[in-house]
Design a protein around this motif. Structure first.
Motif, PDB file in Angstrom:
ATOM      1  N   GLY A  99       0.809  -1.209   0.000  1.00 37.24           N
ATOM      2  CA  GLY A  99       0.000   0.000   0.000  1.00 37.24           C
ATOM      3  C   GLY A  99       0.841   1.258   0.000  1.00 37.24           C
ATOM      4  N   LEU A 100       1.929   1.254   0.758  1.00 34.42           N
ATOM      5  CA  LEU A 100       2.814   2.413   0.802  1.00 34.42           C
ATOM      6  C   LEU A 100       3.500   2.618  -0.542  1.00 34.42           C
ATOM      7  CD1 LEU A 100       4.208   4.724   2.222  1.00 34.42           C
ATOM      8  CD2 LEU A 100       5.812   3.085   3.253  1.00 34.42           C
ATOM      9  N   ILE A 101       3.916   1.539  -1.180  1.00 36.70           N
ATOM     10  CA  ILE A 101       4.565   1.656  -2.492  1.00 36.70           C
ATOM     11  C   ILE A 101       3.576   2.221  -3.508  1.00 36.70           C
ATOM     12  CG2 ILE A 101       5.542   0.369  -4.434  1.00 36.70           C
ATOM     13  CD1 ILE A 101       6.834  -1.509  -2.390  1.00 36.70           C
ATOM     14  N   ARG A 102       2.316   1.745  -3.481  1.00 36.26           N
ATOM     15  CA  ARG A 102       1.314   2.276  -4.414  1.00 36.26           C
ATOM     16  C   ARG A 102       1.084   3.764  -4.167  1.00 36.26           C
ATOM     17  NH1 ARG A 102      -1.548  -2.364  -3.086  1.00 36.26           N
ATOM     18  NH2 ARG A 102      -3.047  -1.125  -1.880  1.00 36.26           N
ATOM     19  N   ALA A 103       1.001   4.149  -2.893  1.00 36.56           N
ATOM     20  CA  ALA A 103       0.783   5.563  -2.571  1.00 36.56           C
ATOM     21  C   ALA A 103       1.966   6.415  -3.011  1.00 36.56           C
ATOM     22  CB  ALA A 103       0.545   5.724  -1.069  1.00 36.56           C
ATOM     23  N   TYR A 104       3.173   5.876  -2.895  1.00 37.82           N
ATOM     24  CA  TYR A 104       4.374   6.593  -3.312  1.00 37.82           C
ATOM     25  C   TYR A 104       4.370   6.801  -4.820  1.00 37.82           C
ATOM     26  CZ  TYR A 104       9.446   7.451  -3.837  1.00 37.82           C
ATOM     27  OH  TYR A 104      10.691   7.974  -4.147  1.00 37.82           O
ATOM     28  N   ARG A 105       4.028   5.747  -5.573  1.00 39.44           N
ATOM     29  CA  ARG A 105       3.984   5.872  -7.031  1.00 39.44           C
ATOM     30  C   ARG A 105       2.893   6.833  -7.477  1.00 39.44           C
ATOM     31  NH1 ARG A 105       8.950   4.676  -7.324  1.00 39.44           N
ATOM     32  NH2 ARG A 105       9.483   2.462  -7.192  1.00 39.44           N
ATOM     33  N   LEU A 106       1.752   6.780  -6.796  1.00 38.12           N
ATOM     34  CA  LEU A 106       0.669   7.698  -7.137  1.00 38.12           C
ATOM     35  C   LEU A 106       1.088   9.138  -6.872  1.00 38.12           C
ATOM     36  CD1 LEU A 106      -2.265   8.136  -8.019  1.00 38.12           C
ATOM     37  CD2 LEU A 106      -2.926   7.881  -5.613  1.00 38.12           C
ATOM     38  N   SER A 145      -4.886  20.046  -6.752  1.00 30.75           N
ATOM     39  CA  SER A 145      -5.792  19.307  -5.884  1.00 30.75           C
ATOM     40  C   SER A 145      -5.488  17.817  -5.885  1.00 30.75           C
ATOM     41  CB  SER A 145      -7.238  19.546  -6.326  1.00 30.75           C
ATOM     42  OG  SER A 145      -7.587  20.903  -6.217  1.00 30.75           O
ATOM     43  N   VAL A 146      -5.219  17.267  -7.066  1.00 26.87           N
ATOM     44  CA  VAL A 146      -4.857  15.856  -7.176  1.00 26.87           C
ATOM     45  C   VAL A 146      -3.576  15.579  -6.390  1.00 26.87           C
ATOM     46  CG1 VAL A 146      -4.090  14.076  -8.787  1.00 26.87           C
ATOM     47  CG2 VAL A 146      -5.998  15.538  -9.403  1.00 26.87           C
ATOM     48  N   ALA A 147      -2.591  16.468  -6.530  1.00 28.81           N
ATOM     49  CA  ALA A 147      -1.329  16.304  -5.813  1.00 28.81           C
ATOM     50  C   ALA A 147      -1.535  16.383  -4.300  1.00 28.81           C
ATOM     51  CB  ALA A 147      -0.330  17.365  -6.271  1.00 28.81           C
ATOM     52  N   ARG A 148      -2.466  17.247  -3.853  1.00 29.43           N
ATOM     53  CA  ARG A 148      -2.748  17.362  -2.417  1.00 29.43           C
ATOM     54  C   ARG A 148      -3.316  16.059  -1.856  1.00 29.43           C
ATOM     55  NH1 ARG A 148      -0.482  19.787   1.374  1.00 29.43           N
ATOM     56  NH2 ARG A 148      -0.446  17.640   2.121  1.00 29.43           N
ATOM     57  N   VAL A 149      -4.243  15.457  -2.597  1.00 31.72           N
ATOM     58  CA  VAL A 149      -4.828  14.174  -2.184  1.00 31.72           C
ATOM     59  C   VAL A 149      -3.741  13.111  -2.091  1.00 31.72           C
ATOM     60  CG1 VAL A 149      -6.352  12.295  -2.879  1.00 31.72           C
ATOM     61  CG2 VAL A 149      -7.126  14.641  -3.075  1.00 31.72           C
ATOM     62  N   ALA A 150      -2.893  13.030  -3.116  1.00 31.70           N
ATOM     63  CA  ALA A 150      -1.839  12.024  -3.134  1.00 31.70           C
ATOM     64  C   ALA A 150      -0.838  12.256  -2.009  1.00 31.70           C
ATOM     65  CB  ALA A 150      -1.125  12.038  -4.487  1.00 31.70           C
ATOM     66  N   THR A 151      -0.543  13.517  -1.696  1.00 30.41           N
ATOM     67  CA  THR A 151       0.372  13.840  -0.603  1.00 30.41           C
ATOM     68  C   THR A 151      -0.203  13.385   0.727  1.00 30.41           C
ATOM     69  OG1 THR A 151       1.179  15.775  -1.820  1.00 30.41           O
ATOM     70  CG2 THR A 151       1.642  15.706   0.541  1.00 30.41           C
ATOM     71  N   ASP A 152      -1.475  13.670   0.947  1.00 28.90           N
ATOM     72  CA  ASP A 152      -2.125  13.274   2.199  1.00 28.90           C
ATOM     73  C   ASP A 152      -2.178  11.756   2.342  1.00 28.90           C
ATOM     74  OD1 ASP A 152      -2.485  15.924   2.777  1.00 28.90           O
ATOM     75  OD2 ASP A 152      -4.574  15.989   2.113  1.00 28.90           O
ATOM     76  N   LYS A 153      -2.459  11.049   1.254  1.00 25.90           N
ATOM     77  CA  LYS A 153      -2.531   9.592   1.301  1.00 25.90           C
ATOM     78  C   LYS A 153      -1.174   8.990   1.616  1.00 25.90           C
ATOM     79  CE  LYS A 153      -4.762   5.717   0.879  1.00 25.90           C
ATOM     80  NZ  LYS A 153      -5.836   5.366   1.846  1.00 25.90           N
ATOM     81  N   LEU A 154      -0.128   9.522   1.008  1.00 25.49           N
ATOM     82  CA  LEU A 154       1.216   9.020   1.276  1.00 25.49           C
ATOM     83  C   LEU A 154       1.593   9.254   2.731  1.00 25.49           C
ATOM     84  CD1 LEU A 154       3.821   7.760   0.300  1.00 25.49           C
ATOM     85  CD2 LEU A 154       4.544  10.008  -0.539  1.00 25.49           C
ATOM     86  N   GLY A 163       5.670  11.557   5.793  1.00 21.09           N
ATOM     87  CA  GLY A 163       4.701  12.640   5.700  1.00 21.09           C
ATOM     88  C   GLY A 163       5.359  13.997   5.575  1.00 21.09           C
ATOM     89  N   GLU A 164       6.391  14.242   6.383  1.00 20.72           N
ATOM     90  CA  GLU A 164       7.085  15.532   6.333  1.00 20.72           C
ATOM     91  C   GLU A 164       7.793  15.720   5.000  1.00 20.72           C
ATOM     92  OE1 GLU A 164       9.630  15.675   9.708  1.00 20.72           O
ATOM     93  OE2 GLU A 164       7.998  16.056  11.134  1.00 20.72           O
ATOM     94  N   ALA A 165       8.430  14.666   4.497  1.00 22.31           N
ATOM     95  CA  ALA A 165       9.151  14.768   3.219  1.00 22.31           C
ATOM     96  C   ALA A 165       8.186  14.990   2.064  1.00 22.31           C
ATOM     97  CB  ALA A 165       9.987  13.509   2.987  1.00 22.31           C
ATOM     98  N   ALA A 166       7.021  14.321   2.088  1.00 24.67           N
ATOM     99  CA  ALA A 166       6.025  14.512   1.032  1.00 24.67           C
ATOM    100  C   ALA A 166       5.469  15.930   1.070  1.00 24.67           C
ATOM    101  CB  ALA A 166       4.899  13.488   1.180  1.00 24.67           C
TER     102      ALA A 166
END
Length: 252
Positions: A99-106, A145-154, A163-166
């Motif tokens: 799940g973390l790898i998928r969130a990172y790629r997204l 907005s898309v990037a914000r969602v992906a940042t929060d998910k990661l 979280g801090e690095a993202a």
């Protein structure tokens, strides 16, 4: 085998064999007899964790140990076992590593899309002879907005360091987009960009730090996870205000 390595508990071994259907976890193999392998090696994790273990035949186990099959692929094979039958072991508890790898790629994919939208907006401003090209704003807002969602998910799936690095990467792009929306001359002309190389290095290092934090969370060496590999997902998006002066905001 290290002398301090503990035996895999029988209930855990049974869970792993049932997950794989008592066959090698690699779909094109599915051979027997079988062995239990740690995806991130035992000498690094020093624990038996269902999400980090997989059943392999001796041949595939040897190929994995010598690097013919990399860890990213093995995590994917582990995830495919879960997806192939939702009624198998712990269907409600997907692999946290996968799940973390998928969130990172997204996250990487959506940040790349935002980068392109900002670059396109800069070009549109440069070529426009009729003032600010407002038609290009919506795409840039949506990408933010898309990037914000992906940042929060990661950040949700990673640890505090992830979280801090993202957030740092997102904020770097947010500052760049703000400069474009505020029509700062240095963004469009080359003036004030004598430090362009430093600016680019800051962006690159932000991605490097994030990659390292993700790998720490995954118990992987940074070289064991590809630096970039994109995928996308559509979902309901929040609004992200861009431009510190708010001149170009509209109701959507």
């Amino acid at each position: 085998m290290a002398t301090n390595r503990t035996k895999v508990p029988r209930p855990l071994a049974r869970q792993l064999f049932v997950e794989a259907g008592h066959r090698c976890a690699i779909p094109t193999c599915r051979a027997a007899p079988l062995e239990i392998a740690h995806i991130v090696p035992w000498h690094r994790v020093q624990r038996h964790d269902f999400h980090n273990m997989v059943v392999l035949c001796p041949n595939c186990h040897t190929r994995f140990d010598r690097g013919d099959i990399d860890r990213q692929a093995m995590f994917r094979y582990k995830e495919l076992l879960r997806l192939s039958d939702p009624n198998r072991v712990a269907p409600e508890d997907p692999s946290p590593r996968a799940g973390l790898i998928r969130a990172y790629r997204l996250f990487q994919s959506e940040i790349t899309g935002w980068h392109k939208s900002i670059s396109d907006l800069i070009l549109a401003v440069g070529y426009s002879s009729h003032g600010f090209p407002t038609g290009n704003l919506q795409g840039c807002r949506r990408a933010a907005s898309v990037a914000r969602v992906a940042t929060d998910k990661l950040g949700e799936l990673g640890d505090e360091g992830v979280g801090e690095a993202a957030d740092y990467v997102f904020d770097w792009y947010r500052n760049w987009a703000d400069d474009v929306f505020d029509l700062k001359l240095s963004v469009f002309s080359g003036s004030g960009r004598d430090d362009y190389e430093d600016w680019e290095n800051e962006r690159f290092m932000a991605f490097v730090v994030l990659h390292e934090e993700v790998c720490v969370a995954l118990d992987l060496d940074p070289t064991e996870l590809d630096f970039f590999e994109a995928e996308r997902d559509d979902q309901e998006l929040p609004k992200v205000s861009l431009g510190t002066r708010g001149l170009w905001e509209t109701d959507e």
